[in-house]
Motif scaffolding. Sequence first.
Motif, PDB file in Angstrom:
ATOM      1  N   GLY A 171       0.462  -1.269   0.353  1.00 15.26           N
ATOM      2  CA  GLY A 171       0.279  -0.461  -0.132  1.00 15.26           C
ATOM      3  C   GLY A 171       0.728   1.101   0.083  1.00 15.26           C
ATOM      4  O   GLY A 171       2.033   1.464   1.323  1.00 15.26           O
ATOM      5  N   ARG A 173       1.190   4.219   0.758  1.00 15.27           N
ATOM      6  CA  ARG A 173       0.104   5.573   1.929  1.00 15.27           C
ATOM      7  C   ARG A 173       0.575   6.408   2.115  1.00 15.27           C
ATOM      8  O   ARG A 173       2.020   7.213   2.076  1.00 15.27           O
ATOM      9  N   TRP A 175       0.279  10.601   4.369  1.00  9.26           N
ATOM     10  CA  TRP A 175      -0.602  11.455   5.364  1.00  9.26           C
ATOM     11  C   TRP A 175      -2.310  10.405   5.900  1.00  9.26           C
ATOM     12  O   TRP A 175      -3.061  11.176   5.945  1.00  9.26           O
ATOM     13  N   GLY A 176      -1.578   9.168   5.933  1.00  2.00           N
ATOM     14  CA  GLY A 176      -2.621   8.604   6.581  1.00  2.00           C
ATOM     15  C   GLY A 176      -3.895   7.867   5.172  1.00  2.00           C
ATOM     16  O   GLY A 176      -5.512   7.530   5.518  1.00  2.00           O
ATOM     17  N   GLN A 177      -3.368   8.159   3.920  1.00  3.48           N
ATOM     18  CA  GLN A 177      -4.252   7.622   3.005  1.00  3.48           C
ATOM     19  C   GLN A 177      -3.932   7.111   2.033  1.00  3.48           C
ATOM     20  O   GLN A 177      -2.822   7.531   1.150  1.00  3.48           O
ATOM     21  N   ASN A 178      -4.049   5.961   1.099  1.00  2.00           N
ATOM     22  CA  ASN A 178      -3.772   5.186   0.156  1.00  2.00           C
ATOM     23  C   ASN A 178      -3.688   5.872  -1.253  1.00  2.00           C
ATOM     24  O   ASN A 178      -4.749   6.191  -1.543  1.00  2.00           O
ATOM     25  N   LEU A 179      -2.817   6.249  -1.953  1.00  3.92           N
ATOM     26  CA  LEU A 179      -2.479   7.341  -2.724  1.00  3.92           C
ATOM     27  C   LEU A 179      -3.390   6.167  -4.184  1.00  3.92           C
ATOM     28  O   LEU A 179      -2.923   7.341  -5.272  1.00  3.92           O
ATOM     29  N   ALA A 181      -5.718   4.725  -4.149  1.00  2.50           N
ATOM     30  CA  ALA A 181      -7.199   3.477  -3.415  1.00  2.50           C
ATOM     31  C   ALA A 181      -7.908   3.560  -4.578  1.00  2.50           C
ATOM     32  O   ALA A 181      -8.277   4.283  -6.103  1.00  2.50           O
ATOM     33  N   GLU A 184      -5.166  -0.098  -7.942  1.00  6.46           N
ATOM     34  CA  GLU A 184      -4.033  -0.815  -7.384  1.00  6.46           C
ATOM     35  C   GLU A 184      -4.872  -2.086  -8.297  1.00  6.46           C
ATOM     36  O   GLU A 184      -2.931  -2.625  -8.807  1.00  6.46           O
ATOM     37  N   ALA A 240       6.304  10.149  -1.078  1.00  5.94           N
ATOM     38  CA  ALA A 240       5.464   9.219   0.434  1.00  5.94           C
ATOM     39  C   ALA A 240       7.171   9.401   1.144  1.00  5.94           C
ATOM     40  O   ALA A 240       7.112   8.996   2.643  1.00  5.94           O
ATOM     41  N   GLU A 244       6.286  11.571   4.260  1.00  5.17           N
ATOM     42  CA  GLU A 244       5.674  11.174   5.062  1.00  5.17           C
ATOM     43  C   GLU A 244       6.263  11.278   6.653  1.00  5.17           C
ATOM     44  O   GLU A 244       4.999  11.919   7.378  1.00  5.17           O
ATOM     45  N   SER A 248       3.507  12.441   8.327  1.00  2.00           N
ATOM     46  CA  SER A 248       2.835  12.067   9.908  1.00  2.00           C
ATOM     47  C   SER A 248       3.178  12.588  11.437  1.00  2.00           C
ATOM     48  O   SER A 248       2.132  12.484  12.103  1.00  2.00           O
TER      49      SER A 248
END
Length: 519
Positions: A171, A173, A175-179, A181, A184, A240, A244, A248
Amino acid sequence: MAVLEALELLDGDRLQPRRSRYARYILERLQNKGPQEVLRRDELIQVVNGLEYMAPDLYRLEPELVVVLLAALVYSGDIVLQVAGNRKIDAGSFDALFSIELKDLIGFKHVERPREWDLLALEALFSFFDLAPGLARQVAAGENEPVQELQVRVEEMLERILQARNRLQNGLRFWGQNLLAGQEEEYRNRLGALQEFVESLRVYSTAGRLKNLRYSAEIIEERRADLEILRRVEDLADFAGELEPEASYLAQAVRVLPEPHPWVEEVTRVRQQVLDRLGGEKGRVLPALRQEVRAQLLRLKEKYIPHYRELHSRARLGASEDKKKRELIQDGRLQVLQRLASIEFRSTHDLESYQNRLAELKSCFQLTEQDLREQPVCPHCNFQPVVERGEIPAASRLEAMDGELDQLVEDWTAFLLECLSDPTVEQNLELLKPEARAAIADFLKQRRLPPDPGEDFIQAVREALAGLTKVVVSTAELKKALLAGGSPATPEEIKRRFDEFLNRLLAGKDPAAVRILVE
Protein backbone atom coordinates in the motif's frame (compact mmCIF):
# COMPACT_ATOMS: atom_id res chain seq x y z
CA MET A 1 34.48 -28.37 -25.15
CA ALA A 2 36.98 -30.53 -27.11
CA VAL A 3 34.43 -30.92 -29.93
CA LEU A 4 33.90 -27.15 -30.11
CA GLU A 5 37.65 -26.59 -30.28
CA ALA A 6 38.05 -29.25 -32.94
CA LEU A 7 35.37 -27.57 -35.02
CA GLU A 8 37.18 -24.21 -34.56
CA LEU A 9 34.07 -22.64 -32.96
CA LEU A 10 35.80 -21.04 -29.95
CA ASP A 11 37.76 -17.84 -29.53
CA GLY A 12 39.14 -18.32 -26.05
CA ASP A 13 36.03 -19.16 -24.05
CA ARG A 14 33.65 -17.32 -26.39
CA LEU A 15 31.62 -18.97 -29.15
CA GLN A 16 32.56 -17.40 -32.51
CA PRO A 17 31.16 -19.59 -35.33
CA ARG A 18 32.40 -17.37 -38.14
CA ARG A 19 36.00 -18.28 -37.21
CA SER A 20 35.30 -21.91 -38.12
CA ARG A 21 36.01 -22.93 -41.73
CA TYR A 22 33.35 -25.63 -41.36
CA ALA A 23 30.71 -23.10 -40.28
CA ARG A 24 31.76 -20.71 -43.04
CA TYR A 25 31.25 -23.54 -45.53
CA ILE A 26 27.57 -23.78 -44.45
CA LEU A 27 27.14 -19.99 -44.60
CA GLU A 28 28.70 -19.81 -48.08
CA ARG A 29 26.36 -22.51 -49.37
CA LEU A 30 23.42 -20.58 -47.91
CA GLN A 31 24.60 -17.29 -49.39
CA ASN A 32 24.70 -18.87 -52.85
CA LYS A 33 20.96 -19.37 -52.65
CA GLY A 34 18.47 -16.81 -53.88
CA PRO A 35 16.83 -14.30 -51.50
CA GLN A 36 13.79 -16.49 -50.82
CA GLU A 37 15.49 -19.88 -51.15
CA VAL A 38 16.58 -22.29 -48.41
CA LEU A 39 19.47 -24.71 -48.11
CA ARG A 40 17.94 -28.19 -47.98
CA ARG A 41 19.46 -31.02 -45.97
CA ASP A 42 20.18 -33.10 -49.05
CA GLU A 43 22.11 -30.14 -50.49
CA LEU A 44 24.35 -29.94 -47.44
CA ILE A 45 24.79 -33.65 -46.64
CA GLN A 46 25.60 -36.34 -49.20
CA VAL A 47 25.60 -40.14 -49.01
CA VAL A 48 28.86 -41.97 -49.73
CA ASN A 49 28.88 -45.77 -49.61
CA GLY A 50 25.73 -45.72 -47.48
CA LEU A 51 27.11 -43.17 -44.97
CA GLU A 52 26.23 -39.49 -44.66
CA TYR A 53 28.83 -36.72 -44.69
CA MET A 54 29.03 -32.97 -45.14
CA ALA A 55 31.54 -32.06 -47.86
CA PRO A 56 32.82 -35.64 -48.15
CA ASP A 57 35.67 -34.66 -50.45
CA LEU A 58 36.70 -31.60 -48.40
CA TYR A 59 35.87 -32.12 -44.70
CA ARG A 60 34.00 -35.43 -44.45
CA LEU A 61 32.02 -34.43 -41.30
CA GLU A 62 29.41 -36.80 -39.85
CA PRO A 63 25.81 -35.49 -39.34
CA GLU A 64 26.28 -35.39 -35.53
CA LEU A 65 29.11 -32.86 -35.95
CA VAL A 66 27.07 -30.93 -38.51
CA VAL A 67 24.35 -30.55 -35.84
CA VAL A 68 26.95 -28.93 -33.54
CA LEU A 69 27.88 -26.47 -36.30
CA LEU A 70 24.25 -25.67 -37.04
CA ALA A 71 23.50 -25.11 -33.34
CA ALA A 72 26.42 -22.68 -33.07
CA LEU A 73 25.18 -20.74 -36.12
CA VAL A 74 21.65 -20.62 -34.69
CA TYR A 75 23.04 -19.30 -31.38
CA SER A 76 24.96 -16.54 -33.18
CA GLY A 77 21.89 -15.56 -35.17
CA ASP A 78 23.44 -16.44 -38.55
CA ILE A 79 20.85 -19.02 -39.57
CA VAL A 80 17.37 -20.34 -38.84
CA LEU A 81 17.02 -24.12 -38.59
CA GLN A 82 13.81 -25.95 -39.51
CA VAL A 83 13.25 -29.41 -38.04
CA ALA A 84 10.43 -31.97 -38.17
CA GLY A 85 6.94 -30.59 -37.69
CA ASN A 86 7.82 -27.35 -39.53
CA ARG A 87 9.35 -26.11 -36.30
CA LYS A 88 11.81 -23.24 -36.75
CA ILE A 89 14.59 -22.52 -34.30
CA ASP A 90 16.28 -19.13 -34.33
CA ALA A 91 18.53 -17.29 -31.87
CA GLY A 92 15.51 -16.09 -29.91
CA SER A 93 14.24 -19.64 -29.36
CA PHE A 94 17.66 -21.30 -29.10
CA ASP A 95 16.88 -22.97 -25.77
CA ALA A 96 14.22 -25.04 -27.55
CA LEU A 97 17.02 -27.03 -29.18
CA PHE A 98 17.63 -28.85 -25.92
CA SER A 99 14.11 -30.29 -25.95
CA ILE A 100 14.46 -31.79 -29.45
CA GLU A 101 15.71 -35.35 -29.83
CA LEU A 102 19.08 -35.81 -31.54
CA LYS A 103 17.61 -37.91 -34.36
CA ASP A 104 15.25 -35.04 -35.22
CA LEU A 105 18.11 -32.56 -35.21
CA ILE A 106 20.19 -34.84 -37.43
CA GLY A 107 17.22 -35.16 -39.76
CA PHE A 108 16.62 -31.39 -40.00
CA LYS A 109 14.62 -30.15 -43.00
CA HIS A 110 16.57 -27.11 -44.16
CA VAL A 111 18.57 -24.01 -43.21
CA GLU A 112 17.39 -20.48 -44.07
CA ARG A 113 18.55 -16.95 -43.66
CA PRO A 114 17.46 -15.03 -40.54
CA ARG A 115 15.26 -12.00 -40.92
CA GLU A 116 16.83 -8.73 -41.92
CA TRP A 117 17.67 -6.25 -39.17
CA ASP A 118 14.62 -4.24 -38.02
CA LEU A 119 16.49 -1.06 -37.17
CA LEU A 120 13.32 0.81 -36.21
CA ALA A 121 12.42 -1.87 -33.67
CA LEU A 122 15.97 -1.94 -32.28
CA GLU A 123 16.07 1.85 -31.98
CA ALA A 124 12.71 1.78 -30.17
CA LEU A 125 14.01 -0.95 -27.86
CA PHE A 126 17.20 0.90 -26.91
CA SER A 127 15.24 4.12 -26.44
CA PHE A 128 12.74 2.25 -24.20
CA PHE A 129 15.61 1.55 -21.79
CA ASP A 130 16.96 5.12 -22.01
CA LEU A 131 19.90 4.05 -24.19
CA ALA A 132 21.06 5.87 -27.31
CA PRO A 133 19.01 4.69 -30.34
CA GLY A 134 22.22 4.82 -32.39
CA LEU A 135 23.43 1.70 -30.58
CA ALA A 136 21.04 -0.25 -32.81
CA ARG A 137 23.37 0.22 -35.79
CA GLN A 138 26.32 -1.08 -33.77
CA VAL A 139 24.32 -4.20 -32.98
CA ALA A 140 23.44 -4.59 -36.68
CA ALA A 141 27.18 -4.47 -37.37
CA GLY A 142 27.64 -7.47 -35.09
CA GLU A 143 28.90 -5.69 -31.95
CA ASN A 144 27.84 -7.34 -28.68
CA GLU A 145 28.79 -4.56 -26.22
CA PRO A 146 25.51 -2.62 -26.73
CA VAL A 147 23.59 -5.87 -26.22
CA GLN A 148 25.36 -6.46 -22.90
CA GLU A 149 24.50 -2.92 -21.82
CA LEU A 150 20.89 -3.54 -22.84
CA GLN A 151 20.76 -6.71 -20.73
CA VAL A 152 22.05 -4.78 -17.72
CA ARG A 153 19.15 -2.35 -18.16
CA VAL A 154 16.73 -5.28 -18.53
CA GLU A 155 17.79 -6.72 -15.15
CA GLU A 156 17.68 -3.30 -13.53
CA MET A 157 14.15 -2.70 -14.77
CA LEU A 158 13.01 -6.12 -13.56
CA GLU A 159 14.32 -5.24 -10.11
CA ARG A 160 12.43 -1.93 -10.26
CA ILE A 161 9.23 -3.69 -11.27
CA LEU A 162 9.60 -6.16 -8.37
CA GLN A 163 10.06 -3.32 -5.90
CA ALA A 164 7.08 -1.44 -7.35
CA ARG A 165 4.83 -4.50 -7.06
CA ASN A 166 5.92 -4.99 -3.45
CA ARG A 167 5.09 -1.36 -2.74
CA LEU A 168 1.65 -1.85 -4.23
CA GLN A 169 1.19 -4.96 -2.11
CA ASN A 170 2.03 -3.04 1.06
CA GLY A 171 0.00 0.00 0.00
CA LEU A 172 1.31 3.40 -1.04
CA ARG A 173 0.20 5.45 1.95
CA PHE A 174 0.80 9.11 2.60
CA TRP A 175 -0.70 11.24 5.35
CA GLY A 176 -3.04 8.41 6.37
CA GLN A 177 -4.43 7.72 2.89
CA ASN A 178 -3.76 5.16 0.16
CA LEU A 179 -2.55 7.18 -2.83
CA LEU A 180 -3.77 4.58 -5.32
CA ALA A 181 -7.12 3.72 -3.75
CA GLY A 182 -9.36 2.16 -6.41
CA GLN A 183 -6.48 1.87 -8.91
CA GLU A 184 -4.37 -0.85 -7.32
CA GLU A 185 -5.76 -3.72 -9.41
CA GLU A 186 -5.19 -1.84 -12.66
CA TYR A 187 -1.64 -0.91 -11.62
CA ARG A 188 -0.85 -4.50 -10.64
CA ASN A 189 -2.05 -5.77 -14.01
CA ARG A 190 -0.09 -3.14 -15.92
CA LEU A 191 3.09 -3.87 -13.99
CA GLY A 192 2.54 -7.59 -14.57
CA ALA A 193 2.30 -7.00 -18.32
CA LEU A 194 5.44 -4.86 -18.24
CA GLN A 195 7.31 -7.55 -16.29
CA GLU A 196 6.29 -10.21 -18.81
CA PHE A 197 7.51 -8.04 -21.69
CA VAL A 198 10.87 -7.20 -20.07
CA GLU A 199 11.49 -10.81 -19.00
CA SER A 200 10.98 -11.94 -22.61
CA LEU A 201 13.95 -9.75 -23.61
CA ARG A 202 16.40 -11.80 -21.56
CA VAL A 203 16.82 -14.29 -24.42
CA TYR A 204 18.25 -11.59 -26.71
CA SER A 205 21.70 -11.79 -25.17
CA THR A 206 23.73 -11.50 -28.38
CA ALA A 207 23.63 -9.39 -31.51
CA GLY A 208 22.64 -12.43 -33.52
CA ARG A 209 19.69 -13.13 -31.26
CA LEU A 210 18.51 -9.54 -31.48
CA LYS A 211 18.29 -9.97 -35.24
CA ASN A 212 15.31 -12.22 -34.53
CA LEU A 213 13.56 -9.73 -32.19
CA ARG A 214 9.89 -10.59 -32.34
CA TYR A 215 8.62 -7.13 -31.36
CA SER A 216 7.97 -4.34 -33.84
CA ALA A 217 8.64 -0.68 -33.05
CA GLU A 218 4.87 -0.15 -32.66
CA ILE A 219 4.52 -2.91 -30.06
CA ILE A 220 7.51 -1.60 -28.10
CA GLU A 221 6.04 1.90 -28.09
CA GLU A 222 2.73 0.52 -26.78
CA ARG A 223 4.60 -0.78 -23.73
CA ARG A 224 5.56 2.79 -22.80
CA ALA A 225 2.18 3.27 -21.17
CA ASP A 226 3.06 0.46 -18.75
CA LEU A 227 6.49 2.00 -18.25
CA GLU A 228 4.81 5.26 -17.21
CA ILE A 229 2.82 3.30 -14.62
CA LEU A 230 6.10 1.99 -13.20
CA ARG A 231 7.54 5.49 -13.05
CA ARG A 232 4.40 6.87 -11.39
CA VAL A 233 4.52 4.17 -8.70
CA GLU A 234 8.20 4.98 -8.13
CA ASP A 235 7.45 8.71 -8.00
CA LEU A 236 4.64 8.26 -5.48
CA ALA A 237 6.76 5.90 -3.37
CA ASP A 238 9.67 8.35 -3.37
CA PHE A 239 7.29 11.22 -2.62
CA ALA A 240 5.70 9.39 0.30
CA GLY A 241 9.03 8.10 1.58
CA GLU A 242 10.56 11.58 1.58
CA LEU A 243 7.61 13.54 3.00
CA GLU A 244 5.83 10.97 5.17
CA PRO A 245 7.93 11.83 8.28
CA GLU A 246 6.69 15.43 8.13
CA ALA A 247 3.12 14.32 7.36
CA SER A 248 3.20 11.83 10.24
CA TYR A 249 4.43 14.61 12.54
CA LEU A 250 1.44 16.76 11.57
CA ALA A 251 -0.98 13.85 11.90
CA GLN A 252 0.23 13.22 15.46
CA ALA A 253 0.15 16.92 16.26
CA VAL A 254 -3.49 17.12 15.11
CA ARG A 255 -4.37 14.38 17.61
CA VAL A 256 -2.56 16.27 20.38
CA LEU A 257 -4.28 19.66 20.13
CA PRO A 258 -7.84 20.07 21.41
CA GLU A 259 -10.55 20.79 18.87
CA PRO A 260 -11.76 23.15 17.61
CA HIS A 261 -8.41 24.79 16.93
CA PRO A 262 -7.54 27.08 13.97
CA TRP A 263 -4.27 25.25 13.33
CA VAL A 264 -6.02 21.85 13.22
CA GLU A 265 -8.55 23.26 10.75
CA GLU A 266 -5.75 24.59 8.54
CA VAL A 267 -3.92 21.26 8.56
CA THR A 268 -7.13 19.43 7.62
CA ARG A 269 -7.70 21.80 4.72
CA VAL A 270 -4.11 21.60 3.40
CA ARG A 271 -4.08 17.80 3.72
CA GLN A 272 -7.17 17.48 1.54
CA GLN A 273 -5.74 19.87 -1.04
CA VAL A 274 -2.47 17.92 -1.27
CA LEU A 275 -4.20 14.55 -1.55
CA ASP A 276 -6.55 15.91 -4.22
CA ARG A 277 -3.60 17.15 -6.25
CA LEU A 278 -1.78 13.85 -5.98
CA GLY A 279 -4.90 12.02 -7.10
CA GLY A 280 -5.36 14.42 -10.00
CA GLU A 281 -1.75 14.02 -11.22
CA LYS A 282 -2.10 10.91 -13.40
CA GLY A 283 1.45 11.16 -14.76
CA ARG A 284 4.78 11.82 -13.12
CA VAL A 285 4.99 13.56 -9.76
CA LEU A 286 7.15 16.50 -10.72
CA PRO A 287 9.92 17.76 -8.42
CA ALA A 288 8.21 21.15 -8.29
CA LEU A 289 5.12 19.60 -6.68
CA ARG A 290 7.28 17.73 -4.19
CA GLN A 291 9.09 20.93 -3.21
CA GLU A 292 5.81 22.82 -2.91
CA VAL A 293 4.24 20.20 -0.62
CA ARG A 294 7.42 20.00 1.48
CA ALA A 295 7.29 23.78 1.98
CA GLN A 296 3.62 23.54 3.07
CA LEU A 297 4.37 20.78 5.57
CA LEU A 298 7.32 22.65 7.07
CA ARG A 299 5.28 25.86 7.31
CA LEU A 300 2.52 24.06 9.21
CA LYS A 301 5.10 22.47 11.49
CA GLU A 302 6.66 25.84 12.31
CA LYS A 303 3.20 27.28 13.08
CA TYR A 304 2.43 24.38 15.39
CA ILE A 305 5.46 24.84 17.62
CA PRO A 306 4.43 28.21 19.22
CA HIS A 307 0.84 26.95 19.68
CA TYR A 308 2.09 23.92 21.60
CA ARG A 309 4.64 25.89 23.61
CA GLU A 310 1.96 28.35 24.74
CA LEU A 311 -0.32 25.54 25.93
CA HIS A 312 2.66 23.83 27.54
CA SER A 313 3.62 26.97 29.47
CA ARG A 314 0.03 27.30 30.77
CA ALA A 315 -0.17 23.69 31.89
CA ARG A 316 3.29 23.39 33.45
CA LEU A 317 5.14 25.19 36.22
CA GLY A 318 8.32 26.99 35.31
CA ALA A 319 11.51 26.94 37.34
CA SER A 320 10.40 29.67 39.80
CA GLU A 321 6.92 28.15 40.21
CA ASP A 322 8.48 24.71 40.75
CA LYS A 323 10.49 26.18 43.60
CA LYS A 324 7.31 27.69 45.06
CA LYS A 325 5.55 24.32 44.82
CA ARG A 326 8.35 22.58 46.72
CA GLU A 327 8.13 25.30 49.38
CA LEU A 328 4.38 24.70 49.75
CA ILE A 329 4.89 20.95 50.09
CA GLN A 330 7.32 21.64 52.94
CA ASP A 331 5.27 24.55 54.36
CA GLY A 332 4.82 24.48 58.16
CA ARG A 333 1.08 25.10 57.85
CA LEU A 334 0.64 21.96 55.75
CA GLN A 335 2.77 19.93 58.15
CA VAL A 336 0.60 21.11 61.10
CA LEU A 337 -2.55 19.92 59.30
CA GLN A 338 -0.92 16.60 58.41
CA ARG A 339 -0.16 16.01 62.12
CA LEU A 340 -3.67 16.95 63.17
CA ALA A 341 -5.09 14.53 60.58
CA SER A 342 -3.65 11.68 62.68
CA ILE A 343 -6.28 12.39 65.37
CA GLU A 344 -8.83 10.79 63.00
CA PHE A 345 -11.78 12.72 64.34
CA ARG A 346 -12.35 15.18 61.51
CA SER A 347 -12.82 14.41 57.82
CA THR A 348 -9.54 14.83 55.98
CA HIS A 349 -11.16 15.07 52.55
CA ASP A 350 -10.36 18.77 52.14
CA LEU A 351 -6.73 18.21 53.17
CA GLU A 352 -6.32 15.20 50.89
CA SER A 353 -7.91 17.10 48.00
CA TYR A 354 -5.50 19.97 48.54
CA GLN A 355 -2.45 17.68 48.63
CA ASN A 356 -3.60 15.82 45.51
CA ARG A 357 -4.18 19.02 43.56
CA LEU A 358 -0.80 20.31 44.63
CA ALA A 359 0.86 17.07 43.53
CA GLU A 360 -0.95 17.19 40.17
CA LEU A 361 0.67 20.49 39.31
CA LYS A 362 3.44 19.32 37.01
CA SER A 363 6.70 21.13 36.45
CA CYS A 364 8.59 21.21 33.15
CA PHE A 365 10.98 23.91 32.05
CA GLN A 366 13.34 21.93 29.77
CA LEU A 367 11.24 22.08 26.57
CA THR A 368 12.98 23.74 23.59
CA GLU A 369 12.02 24.49 20.00
CA GLN A 370 14.50 21.89 18.84
CA ASP A 371 12.65 19.28 20.91
CA LEU A 372 9.43 20.14 19.08
CA ARG A 373 11.07 20.04 15.68
CA GLU A 374 11.96 16.42 16.35
CA GLN A 375 8.59 15.37 17.80
CA PRO A 376 5.24 17.11 18.40
CA VAL A 377 5.01 16.24 22.12
CA CYS A 378 7.29 17.36 24.94
CA PRO A 379 9.84 14.56 25.47
CA HIS A 380 10.32 15.58 29.11
CA CYS A 381 6.74 15.51 30.43
CA ASN A 382 4.66 14.11 27.52
CA PHE A 383 2.17 16.98 27.79
CA GLN A 384 -0.89 16.42 25.59
CA PRO A 385 -3.29 19.37 25.51
CA VAL A 386 -6.20 17.23 24.33
CA VAL A 387 -5.98 15.25 27.59
CA GLU A 388 -4.97 18.00 30.03
CA ARG A 389 -7.50 20.76 29.34
CA GLY A 390 -6.82 23.11 32.22
CA GLU A 391 -8.65 26.41 31.82
CA ILE A 392 -6.61 28.11 34.54
CA PRO A 393 -2.82 28.32 34.10
CA ALA A 394 -0.83 26.08 36.43
CA ALA A 395 1.04 29.10 37.82
CA SER A 396 -2.26 30.80 38.74
CA ARG A 397 -3.56 27.65 40.41
CA LEU A 398 -0.36 27.41 42.43
CA GLU A 399 -0.67 31.01 43.54
CA ALA A 400 -4.26 30.42 44.66
CA MET A 401 -3.24 27.37 46.68
CA ASP A 402 -1.08 29.51 48.95
CA GLY A 403 -4.18 31.40 50.12
CA GLU A 404 -6.21 28.19 50.17
CA LEU A 405 -3.77 26.73 52.69
CA ASP A 406 -4.48 29.64 55.03
CA GLN A 407 -8.19 28.91 54.74
CA LEU A 408 -7.62 25.23 55.52
CA VAL A 409 -5.73 26.17 58.68
CA GLU A 410 -8.59 28.49 59.72
CA ASP A 411 -11.19 25.75 59.11
CA TRP A 412 -9.29 23.16 61.11
CA THR A 413 -8.63 25.68 63.92
CA ALA A 414 -12.32 26.58 64.10
CA PHE A 415 -13.27 22.91 64.21
CA LEU A 416 -10.88 22.16 67.09
CA LEU A 417 -11.98 25.23 69.04
CA GLU A 418 -15.62 24.21 68.69
CA CYS A 419 -14.94 20.62 69.74
CA LEU A 420 -12.73 21.53 72.69
CA SER A 421 -15.27 24.08 73.89
CA ASP A 422 -18.00 21.44 74.06
CA PRO A 423 -19.22 20.86 77.69
CA THR A 424 -18.71 17.13 77.29
CA VAL A 425 -15.08 17.67 76.32
CA GLU A 426 -14.50 20.22 79.10
CA GLN A 427 -15.10 17.47 81.66
CA ASN A 428 -12.34 15.40 80.04
CA LEU A 429 -9.90 18.29 80.24
CA GLU A 430 -9.85 18.00 84.03
CA LEU A 431 -8.59 14.42 83.67
CA LEU A 432 -5.57 15.35 81.53
CA LYS A 433 -2.06 15.63 82.86
CA PRO A 434 -1.05 19.19 83.83
CA GLU A 435 1.24 19.62 80.81
CA ALA A 436 -1.40 18.44 78.35
CA ARG A 437 -4.13 20.50 80.05
CA ALA A 438 -1.90 23.57 79.83
CA ALA A 439 -1.26 23.02 76.10
CA ILE A 440 -5.01 22.80 75.40
CA ALA A 441 -5.71 25.83 77.58
CA ASP A 442 -3.08 27.88 75.74
CA PHE A 443 -4.65 26.90 72.38
CA LEU A 444 -8.11 27.90 73.58
CA LYS A 445 -6.75 31.21 74.82
CA GLN A 446 -4.63 32.06 71.76
CA ARG A 447 -7.29 30.64 69.37
CA ARG A 448 -4.62 29.59 66.89
CA LEU A 449 -2.69 26.42 66.33
CA PRO A 450 0.84 26.15 67.64
CA PRO A 451 3.43 26.61 64.85
CA ASP A 452 5.01 23.26 65.67
CA PRO A 453 2.52 21.02 67.46
CA GLY A 454 4.46 18.17 68.98
CA GLU A 455 3.20 14.72 69.78
CA ASP A 456 2.28 15.87 73.29
CA PHE A 457 -0.22 18.39 71.91
CA ILE A 458 -1.64 15.89 69.43
CA GLN A 459 -2.07 13.27 72.18
CA ALA A 460 -3.67 15.86 74.49
CA VAL A 461 -6.27 16.75 71.83
CA ARG A 462 -6.90 13.06 71.12
CA GLU A 463 -7.53 12.35 74.84
CA ALA A 464 -9.69 15.44 75.25
CA LEU A 465 -11.94 14.40 72.37
CA ALA A 466 -12.18 10.83 73.69
CA GLY A 467 -15.46 11.72 75.36
CA LEU A 468 -17.05 12.36 71.99
CA THR A 469 -18.43 9.55 69.87
CA LYS A 470 -17.52 9.62 66.18
CA VAL A 471 -20.11 8.27 63.77
CA VAL A 472 -18.96 7.93 60.14
CA VAL A 473 -21.54 8.18 57.38
CA SER A 474 -20.84 7.86 53.68
CA THR A 475 -22.66 9.96 51.12
CA ALA A 476 -23.87 6.72 49.52
CA GLU A 477 -25.55 5.65 52.78
CA LEU A 478 -27.15 9.06 53.20
CA LYS A 479 -28.44 9.04 49.61
CA LYS A 480 -29.85 5.53 50.04
CA ALA A 481 -31.71 6.54 53.20
CA LEU A 482 -33.25 9.64 51.60
CA LEU A 483 -34.33 7.76 48.48
CA ALA A 484 -35.88 4.85 50.40
CA GLY A 485 -39.50 4.62 49.28
CA GLY A 486 -38.95 6.23 45.95
CA SER A 487 -38.34 9.60 44.34
CA PRO A 488 -39.56 12.28 43.92
CA ALA A 489 -40.80 12.81 47.49
CA THR A 490 -42.47 15.61 49.41
CA PRO A 491 -40.44 17.69 51.91
CA GLU A 492 -42.28 15.98 54.76
CA GLU A 493 -41.30 12.53 53.43
CA ILE A 494 -37.66 13.55 53.06
CA LYS A 495 -37.64 14.99 56.59
CA ARG A 496 -39.21 11.80 57.97
CA ARG A 497 -36.69 9.57 56.18
CA PHE A 498 -33.79 11.67 57.43
CA ASP A 499 -35.06 11.59 61.02
CA GLU A 500 -35.44 7.80 60.83
CA PHE A 501 -31.92 7.46 59.47
CA LEU A 502 -30.54 9.78 62.19
CA ASN A 503 -32.33 7.84 64.92
CA ARG A 504 -30.77 4.61 63.69
CA LEU A 505 -27.31 6.23 63.82
CA LEU A 506 -27.83 7.54 67.37
CA ALA A 507 -29.39 4.38 68.78
CA GLY A 508 -27.76 3.56 72.13
CA LYS A 509 -25.59 6.72 72.09
CA ASP A 510 -25.67 10.04 73.91
CA PRO A 511 -26.70 12.55 71.22
CA ALA A 512 -24.81 15.34 73.00
CA ALA A 513 -21.55 13.36 72.71
CA VAL A 514 -22.02 12.24 69.09
CA ARG A 515 -20.17 13.88 66.23
CA ILE A 516 -21.26 12.76 62.74
CA LEU A 517 -18.51 12.57 60.15
CA VAL A 518 -19.71 12.56 56.52
CA GLU A 519 -17.22 11.09 54.09
